[in-house]
Design a protein around this motif. Sequence first.
Motif, PDB file in Angstrom:
ATOM      1  N   ALA A 160      13.812   3.891 -12.534  1.00  0.00           N
ATOM      2  CA  ALA A 160      13.312   4.274 -11.036  1.00  0.00           C
ATOM      3  C   ALA A 160      11.990   4.678 -11.271  1.00  0.00           C
ATOM      4  O   ALA A 160      11.240   4.591 -10.021  1.00  0.00           O
ATOM      5  N   LYS A 161      11.695   5.657 -11.914  1.00  0.00           N
ATOM      6  CA  LYS A 161      10.248   6.248 -11.859  1.00  0.00           C
ATOM      7  C   LYS A 161       9.110   5.317 -12.133  1.00  0.00           C
ATOM      8  O   LYS A 161       8.098   5.160 -11.561  1.00  0.00           O
ATOM      9  N   LEU A 162       9.623   4.138 -12.951  1.00  0.00           N
ATOM     10  CA  LEU A 162       8.500   2.933 -13.273  1.00  0.00           C
ATOM     11  C   LEU A 162       8.508   2.198 -11.890  1.00  0.00           C
ATOM     12  O   LEU A 162       7.290   1.807 -11.624  1.00  0.00           O
ATOM     13  N   LYS A 163       9.541   2.026 -11.330  1.00  0.00           N
ATOM     14  CA  LYS A 163       9.642   1.223 -10.049  1.00  0.00           C
ATOM     15  C   LYS A 163       8.758   1.851  -8.726  1.00  0.00           C
ATOM     16  O   LYS A 163       8.126   1.394  -8.077  1.00  0.00           O
ATOM     17  N   ASN A 164       8.997   3.288  -8.821  1.00  0.00           N
ATOM     18  CA  ASN A 164       8.235   3.794  -7.929  1.00  0.00           C
ATOM     19  C   ASN A 164       7.020   4.028  -8.246  1.00  0.00           C
ATOM     20  O   ASN A 164       5.848   3.893  -7.021  1.00  0.00           O
ATOM     21  N   ALA A 165       6.416   4.008  -9.523  1.00  0.00           N
ATOM     22  CA  ALA A 165       5.129   4.164  -9.707  1.00  0.00           C
ATOM     23  C   ALA A 165       4.688   2.558  -9.332  1.00  0.00           C
ATOM     24  O   ALA A 165       3.319   2.309  -8.770  1.00  0.00           O
ATOM     25  N   ARG A 166       5.180   1.620  -9.449  1.00  0.00           N
ATOM     26  CA  ARG A 166       4.653   0.202  -9.217  1.00  0.00           C
ATOM     27  C   ARG A 166       4.625   0.035  -7.916  1.00  0.00           C
ATOM     28  O   ARG A 166       3.561  -0.599  -6.931  1.00  0.00           O
ATOM     29  N   THR A 167       5.371   0.743  -7.119  1.00  0.00           N
ATOM     30  CA  THR A 167       5.217   0.548  -5.554  1.00  0.00           C
ATOM     31  C   THR A 167       4.157   1.337  -5.135  1.00  0.00           C
ATOM     32  O   THR A 167       3.506   0.982  -4.139  1.00  0.00           O
ATOM     33  N   GLN A 168       3.795   2.513  -5.648  1.00  0.00           N
ATOM     34  CA  GLN A 168       2.622   3.307  -5.351  1.00  0.00           C
ATOM     35  C   GLN A 168       1.217   2.470  -5.762  1.00  0.00           C
ATOM     36  O   GLN A 168       0.336   2.496  -4.931  1.00  0.00           O
ATOM     37  N   LEU A 169       1.415   1.784  -6.942  1.00  0.00           N
ATOM     38  CA  LEU A 169       0.328   0.913  -7.158  1.00  0.00           C
ATOM     39  C   LEU A 169      -0.062   0.034  -6.274  1.00  0.00           C
ATOM     40  O   LEU A 169      -1.230  -0.247  -5.914  1.00  0.00           O
ATOM     41  N   GLU A 170       1.177  -0.720  -5.980  1.00  0.00           N
ATOM     42  CA  GLU A 170       0.868  -1.990  -5.081  1.00  0.00           C
ATOM     43  C   GLU A 170       0.373  -1.405  -3.519  1.00  0.00           C
ATOM     44  O   GLU A 170      -0.471  -1.854  -2.960  1.00  0.00           O
ATOM     45  N   THR A 171       0.782  -0.197  -3.049  1.00  0.00           N
ATOM     46  CA  THR A 171       0.305   0.282  -2.003  1.00  0.00           C
ATOM     47  C   THR A 171      -1.245   0.731  -2.067  1.00  0.00           C
ATOM     48  O   THR A 171      -1.936   0.551  -1.060  1.00  0.00           O
ATOM     49  N   GLU A 172      -1.633   1.186  -3.370  1.00  0.00           N
ATOM     50  CA  GLU A 172      -2.979   1.375  -3.424  1.00  0.00           C
ATOM     51  C   GLU A 172      -3.702   0.131  -3.288  1.00  0.00           C
ATOM     52  O   GLU A 172      -5.135   0.111  -2.770  1.00  0.00           O
ATOM     53  N   LYS A 173      -3.330  -0.880  -3.937  1.00  0.00           N
ATOM     54  CA  LYS A 173      -4.008  -2.235  -4.100  1.00  0.00           C
ATOM     55  C   LYS A 173      -4.211  -2.632  -2.964  1.00  0.00           C
ATOM     56  O   LYS A 173      -5.187  -3.148  -2.461  1.00  0.00           O
ATOM     57  N   LYS A 174      -3.140  -2.587  -1.922  1.00  0.00           N
ATOM     58  CA  LYS A 174      -3.220  -2.871  -0.617  1.00  0.00           C
ATOM     59  C   LYS A 174      -4.325  -2.303   0.374  1.00  0.00           C
ATOM     60  O   LYS A 174      -4.955  -2.884   0.953  1.00  0.00           O
ATOM     61  N   LYS A 175      -4.379  -1.060   0.063  1.00  0.00           N
ATOM     62  CA  LYS A 175      -5.733  -0.125   0.706  1.00  0.00           C
ATOM     63  C   LYS A 175      -6.788  -0.524   0.223  1.00  0.00           C
ATOM     64  O   LYS A 175      -7.824  -0.939   1.311  1.00  0.00           O
ATOM     65  N   HIS A 176      -6.957  -1.102  -0.913  1.00  0.00           N
ATOM     66  CA  HIS A 176      -8.211  -1.554  -1.385  1.00  0.00           C
ATOM     67  C   HIS A 176      -8.513  -2.831  -0.665  1.00  0.00           C
ATOM     68  O   HIS A 176      -9.740  -3.517  -0.617  1.00  0.00           O
ATOM     69  N   GLU A 177      -7.586  -3.905  -0.763  1.00  0.00           N
ATOM     70  CA  GLU A 177      -7.701  -5.287  -0.116  1.00  0.00           C
ATOM     71  C   GLU A 177      -8.105  -5.428   1.552  1.00  0.00           C
ATOM     72  O   GLU A 177      -8.604  -6.130   1.995  1.00  0.00           O
ATOM     73  N   GLU A 178      -7.460  -4.273   2.081  1.00  0.00           N
ATOM     74  CA  GLU A 178      -7.594  -4.020   3.469  1.00  0.00           C
ATOM     75  C   GLU A 178      -8.958  -3.559   3.976  1.00  0.00           C
ATOM     76  O   GLU A 178      -9.258  -3.429   5.211  1.00  0.00           O
ATOM     77  N   VAL A 179      -9.807  -3.137   2.925  1.00  0.00           N
ATOM     78  CA  VAL A 179     -11.087  -2.357   3.514  1.00  0.00           C
ATOM     79  C   VAL A 179     -12.235  -3.215   3.869  1.00  0.00           C
ATOM     80  O   VAL A 179     -12.186  -4.262   3.354  1.00  0.00           O
ATOM     81  N   ASP A 180     -12.494  -3.151   5.193  1.00  0.00           N
ATOM     82  CA  ASP A 180     -13.646  -4.215   5.603  1.00  0.00           C
ATOM     83  C   ASP A 180     -14.920  -3.281   5.596  1.00  0.00           C
ATOM     84  O   ASP A 180     -15.319  -2.771   6.523  1.00  0.00           O
ATOM     85  N   VAL A 181     -15.534  -3.359   4.469  1.00  0.00           N
ATOM     86  CA  VAL A 181     -16.817  -2.982   4.101  1.00  0.00           C
ATOM     87  C   VAL A 181     -18.102  -3.602   4.847  1.00  0.00           C
ATOM     88  O   VAL A 181     -18.700  -2.862   5.443  1.00  0.00           O
ATOM     89  N   VAL A 182     -17.847  -4.881   4.988  1.00  0.00           N
ATOM     90  CA  VAL A 182     -19.014  -5.437   5.781  1.00  0.00           C
ATOM     91  C   VAL A 182     -18.955  -5.071   7.282  1.00  0.00           C
ATOM     92  O   VAL A 182     -19.866  -4.746   7.864  1.00  0.00           O
ATOM     93  N   GLY A 183     -17.763  -5.031   7.821  1.00  0.00           N
ATOM     94  CA  GLY A 183     -17.462  -4.551   9.136  1.00  0.00           C
ATOM     95  C   GLY A 183     -18.184  -3.106   9.375  1.00  0.00           C
ATOM     96  O   GLY A 183     -18.819  -2.448  10.320  1.00  0.00           O
ATOM     97  N   TYR A 184     -17.867  -2.189   8.228  1.00  0.00           N
ATOM     98  CA  TYR A 184     -18.364  -0.749   8.116  1.00  0.00           C
ATOM     99  C   TYR A 184     -19.871  -0.586   8.106  1.00  0.00           C
ATOM    100  O   TYR A 184     -20.363   0.140   8.841  1.00  0.00           O
ATOM    101  N   LEU A 185     -20.467  -1.266   7.499  1.00  0.00           N
ATOM    102  CA  LEU A 185     -21.925  -1.563   7.246  1.00  0.00           C
ATOM    103  C   LEU A 185     -22.530  -2.061   8.455  1.00  0.00           C
ATOM    104  O   LEU A 185     -23.528  -1.678   8.853  1.00  0.00           O
TER     105      LEU A 185
END
Length: 140
Positions: free
Chosen positions: A59-84
């Motif tokens: 359960a702890k590992l599954k929770n960690a994986r879920t949190q990791l996927e959430t963090e990965k999605k944050k990085h994928e959704e960043v629009d740096v070009v739009g920000y610049l």
Amino acid sequence: MMANKEMEKLLDDIMIEHITSAPISELITEYDLTTNEIKITQARFHDRIHECKQKFKKAKLKNARTQLETEKKKHEEVDVVGYLTKKGKGARDILVELFIQQKLPENLTVAHREGKEITDEDAKQILANLIAMGAINIDD
């Protein structure tokens, strides 16, 4: 009704504590058990504890994986070009500006670049990471 269940649980816990802390000789006498029955019960108890520990680890590992996927999605959704584009500046210029204004995290470190300048792509990636981590608010 709820108080009764809580009381029963408390009594169960007390009984379990009493039984688990009692010497084997006392258990044999009090419950008319054989040594073999106690060993079997101990083995079952240890197996059950092992099962519970494994379930907890999974359960702890599954929770960690879920949190990791959430963090990965944050990085994928960043629009740096739009920000610049919104800022009308280059990534390196924004990083320098943020550094001068002391708006970067205190514990931020950048790898030694062996005398090479930071490229625009590197600067964009650093900005993307800072935005994804929440260190830079793109709405400011």
